[in-house]
Enzyme design. Structure first.
Site, short mmCIF file in Angstrom:
data_model
loop_
_atom_site.label_atom_id
_atom_site.label_comp_id
_atom_site.label_asym_id
_atom_site.label_seq_id
_atom_site.Cartn_x
_atom_site.Cartn_y
_atom_site.Cartn_z
N TRP A 321 -22.35 -48.35 -3.63
CA TRP A 321 -22.28 -49.60 -3.66
C TRP A 321 -22.65 -50.36 -5.00
O TRP A 321 -23.49 -50.99 -5.27
CB TRP A 321 -23.08 -50.28 -2.41
CG TRP A 321 -22.73 -49.96 -1.14
CD1 TRP A 321 -21.89 -50.25 -0.44
CD2 TRP A 321 -23.42 -49.44 -0.27
NE1 TRP A 321 -21.84 -49.96 1.07
CE2 TRP A 321 -22.93 -49.25 0.89
CE3 TRP A 321 -24.73 -48.56 -0.42
CZ2 TRP A 321 -23.49 -48.66 1.97
CZ3 TRP A 321 -25.20 -48.08 0.72
CH2 TRP A 321 -24.45 -47.90 1.98
N CYS A 405 -24.44 -55.04 -2.70
CA CYS A 405 -23.86 -54.25 -1.40
C CYS A 405 -22.47 -54.59 -1.17
O CYS A 405 -21.59 -54.46 -1.88
CB CYS A 405 -24.64 -54.39 -0.20
SG CYS A 405 -24.41 -53.57 1.08
N CYS A 406 -22.36 -55.57 -0.14
CA CYS A 406 -20.93 -55.92 0.48
C CYS A 406 -20.82 -57.39 0.36
O CYS A 406 -20.00 -57.80 -0.08
CB CYS A 406 -20.78 -55.42 1.65
SG CYS A 406 -21.68 -53.68 1.96
N GLY A 717 -17.45 -53.94 4.27
CA GLY A 717 -18.02 -54.46 3.17
C GLY A 717 -17.95 -54.05 1.78
O GLY A 717 -18.24 -54.15 0.93
#
Length: 742
Positions: A321, A405-406, A717
């Site tokens: 990520w 992250c998402c 995500g």
């Protein structure tokens, strides 16, 4: 100062303020992609070598090598190269590409098991060193209460960062390039002096210790760069140095910490200022500018961490990520969009589709049409981009935020996050029906309450009251569990280098999460609008349901079901904020499961919506597979009704549509996808993953991985190479809704 030649002065000259530098010096770009260059011969040679290494990694079972005899840190390894003569940007995590490091500070047993899983033994020196150390994991389990352990075991709280590094931090890596480390260290010393004249409260003592730990690693970063022949004590003086200095800062953080989603931030508008100056001075051309971005992305695609199989079961596909945020608008109405934003997306052509970096477009209705259409075109070609609503986030976070992250927004260098995994609300409903007992293990976890009767249709208001009582209990347990975890993480696995590239007193966010939203929403809808009759097992607990009649399902733009989903999110958030968070952090909430929706489903029994025990949940805020039957737009409209004000850690929606549904030729598809994203975000929705593909392609790739070796898809995500998913994760993705009509 020569390094700042030709830059417009401002507040940034006198204080650490990268945003002001960008605002004063950015060159917004309103055109299309026609200026872009393909990969140079040098880039092709380097990328061919990397692809060979990645193929060898896959053939070795996913891990090419592990440096087992040393504990990873900023100065643990000598300089590493792919092929130095072909590299513009230097630096690897270890001494060899794709060789993974051992970092046991979050949990020695976790690191040891990860080594064993791939056929390695952790080194004796590492074992001896950690026989005298307390890890984050050890500290957590010393302090866990019996109830916390039970909730963890049963899967009501899952994915807790109690055995691994927490991640989800965004250092302001741009600061190293703009100011140089000498200036940043001097600022930290000034911060220490200011804090030192205050009363020595617990928090002020902790701040002084935090900054003291940061100093050591800032000095180590300077030494690491010197090993590569670079002097980062001073500011960068050209585009190549700006990219290199920034990357060194990010790389140092990755050497020190193996937390997931320590994202790189919002970097291309910053880098573009240096590229524009070099272009004006005649020391760089467009091919060279693209080379710099391509080379940086090659390095980011090589980032690896050593994970256990259990970790990979939760977060499938070996993700890191490395989220990179592109686009968005300035508060003064200018697009924060440069040619380098195009160059970053162009790496998906020059180097091929990839899950890393996790390219995130901050979408605004006001972004230039040329960029919007280019994004849509790249999405259709690669399925490698996610979109987030800048018009919703900018009023909250300003115009210098990025995504970790998402879906987690943070002001760069000014906010940090305590990551908090997810609560399984579908299991909380089953617990509410069973008087606080877990439906799978039969163990009393929550407060004792009424077990609903067998054979008697469930009354919606009675079930709702019971659910509210257990949500209140669950929220309090959840916050206190997170408080304990992050106290121990700060104590034993503090992110010294990454936090040195934050303000010394950042605003703290604590990120909680929901899983099973659509399962719970449909279950409550079934109880309210149909007839749901409980069935008990031999242990006297409700283990199944007989549902008679039809009921509205979340995902079809039907307010009867969608309002239930919205109520769930708002109610749970209102319960969370009743319990104070560690270090006065602000509570945030996400509806996000990554690919752990499969694991959560395994841990959850039969539910009133008709889902069978063990079956996967839908990812994130998505409707359950196949239940959003009214078309693509109806599904999007339902998710858009969820309120971002109580979900500021993000609302993940993964959207798959067949190419023919979007249009019969590429230009129609590009125009229609652009309109779909515009329309969705006009409703104040926050996030959208976009996959444009047919189910049959995924089935073929599952049956023969050699057919589509680089097939990349968005899952929840983030993106992942489809072939890196386990079989059960592949089947779950294939079972999702692929919209075949608008």
């Amino acid at each position: 100062m020569n390094e700042w030649r030709d830059f417009v002065s401002g507040r940034w000259n006198d204080t650490i303020d990268v945003r002001d530098f960008i605002q004063k010096n950015i060159t917004p770009y309103n055109g299309d992609e026609s200026f872009l260059e393909g990969p140079t011969e040098r880039t092709k040679r380097l990328w061919d070598r990397v692809q060979g290494l990645m193929k060898a990694e896959a053939e070795a079972g996913g891990v090419l090598d592990v440096a087992t005899n040393r504990v990873s840190s900023v100065l643990t390894y000598a300089p590493g190269y792919i092929n130095k003569e072909d590299e513009l940007i230097y630096g690897l995590q270890t001494e060899k590409p794709l060789c993974r490091a051992v970092n046991p500070f979050a949990g020695f047993r976790n690191a040891e098991q990860a080594c064993i899983a791939y056929g390695y033994d952790i080194g004796d020196d590492v074992r001896r060193e950690f026989s005298y150390r307390t890890t984050h994991n050890t500290g957590v389990f010393r302090a866990y209460t019996a109830t916390m352990k039970k909730a963890r075991h049963a899967g009501i709280l899952t994915g807790l960062p109690d055995a691994y590094a927490r991640g989800r931090l965004i250092g302001d890596y741009r600061r190293v390039a703009l100011y140089g480390m000498d200036r940043l260290i001097a600022q930290k010393k000034a911060d220490c002096a200011e804090i030192g004249i205050r009363d020595m409260s617990d928090e002020n003592i902790r701040l002084l210790e935090d900054i003291g730990r940061q100093f050591e690693f800032m000095a180590d970063l300077v030494k690491m760069a010197q090993q590569y022949g670079c002097d980062i004590t001073r500011p960068a003086q050209n585009a190549r140095e700006a990219v290199q200095w920034l990357y060194f800062a990010y790389l140092g953080g990755q050497k020190e910490q193996n937390g997931a989603a320590n994202s790189i931030g919002r970097i291309t508008s910053f880098i573009d200022i240096y590229i524009q100056r070099d272009l004006r001075e005649g020391t760089l051309d467009e091919a060279g500018a693209q080379e710099l971005i391509d080379d940086l992305v090659i390095k980011l695609r090589l980032i690896r961490h050593l994970r256990t199989p259990e970790y990979n079961d939760l977060f499938a596909g070996d993700p890191v990520w490395v989220t990179c945020s592109e686009g968005g608008m300035s508060e003064d109405g200018r697009p924060l969009l440069t040619k380098s934003s195009f160059r970053m997306l162009n790496t998906l052509r020059n180097l091929g589709p990839s899950a890393e970096p996790n390219i995130t477009v901050l979408w605004s209705q006001a972004l230039p049409d040329g960029f919007k259409r280019f994004c849509a075109r790249i999405s259709i070609e690669t399925d490698s981009i996610q979109y987030e609503n800048d018009d919703v986030m900018r009023p909250i976070y300003g115009d210098d935020y990025a995504i970790a992250c998402c879906v987690s927004a943070m002001k760069i260098g000014k906010q940090m996050q305590f990551f908090g995994a997810r609560c399984n609300l579908a299991k909380v409903l089953l617990m509410a029906l069973n008087g606080g007992c877990d439906e799978q293990y039969g163990e009393q976890i929550g407060p004792e309450g009424k077990v609903f009767e067998e054979g008697v249709p469930l009354d919606f208001e009675e079930v709702k009251d019971a659910l509210c009582r257990y949500m209140e209990w669950m929220a309090k347990l959840y916050v206190n569990t997170m408080n304990l975890i992050h106290f121990m993480h700060d104590k034993y696995a503090y992110e010294r280098l990454i936090m040195s590239l934050h303000d010394s007193e950042p605003e703290r966010l604590m990120a909680f999460g929901i899983s099973g939203l659509s399962v719970l929403a449909d279950s409550l809808s079934a109880i309210k609008y149909a007839k749901v009759i409980p069935i008990k097992g031999e242990n006297g607990l409700i283990v199944d349901f007989r549902t008679e009649g039809e009921f509205p399902k979340y995902g079809n733009d039907d307010d009867r079901a969608d309002d239930i989903a919205r109520w769930i999110v708002e109610r749970f958030y209102s319960e969370l904020i009743k319990t104070p968070a560690y270090r006065n952090a602000k509570h945030t909430l996400s509806v996000l499961t990554i690919t752990s929706n499969v694991v959560y489903g395994r841990k959850t029994g039969n539910t009133p919506d008709g889902r069978r025990a063990g079956e996967p949940f839908a990812p994130g805020a998505n409707p359950m597979h196949g239940r959003d039957s009214e078309g693509a737009l109806a599904s999007l409209n339902s998710v858009a009704k969820l309120c971002y004000d109580c979900c500021r850690d993000g609302i993940s929606n993964t959207f798959s549509i067949t190419p023919d549904t979007l249009g019969h030729d590429t230009e129609d598809q590009v125009g229609n996808l652009t309109s779909v994203i515009d329309g969705y975000f006009a409703q104040s929705a926050q996030h959208l993953n976009v996959n444009v593909l047919d189910r049959e392609k995924l089935v073929a790739a599952m049956n023969d991985p050699n057919l589509y070796p680089n097939l990349t898809i968005r899952v929840s995500g983030y993106a992942v190479n489809f072939n890196k998913l386990s079989k059960d994760k592949q089947l779950e993705v294939i079972a999702r809704t692929f919209h075949e009509r608008m």
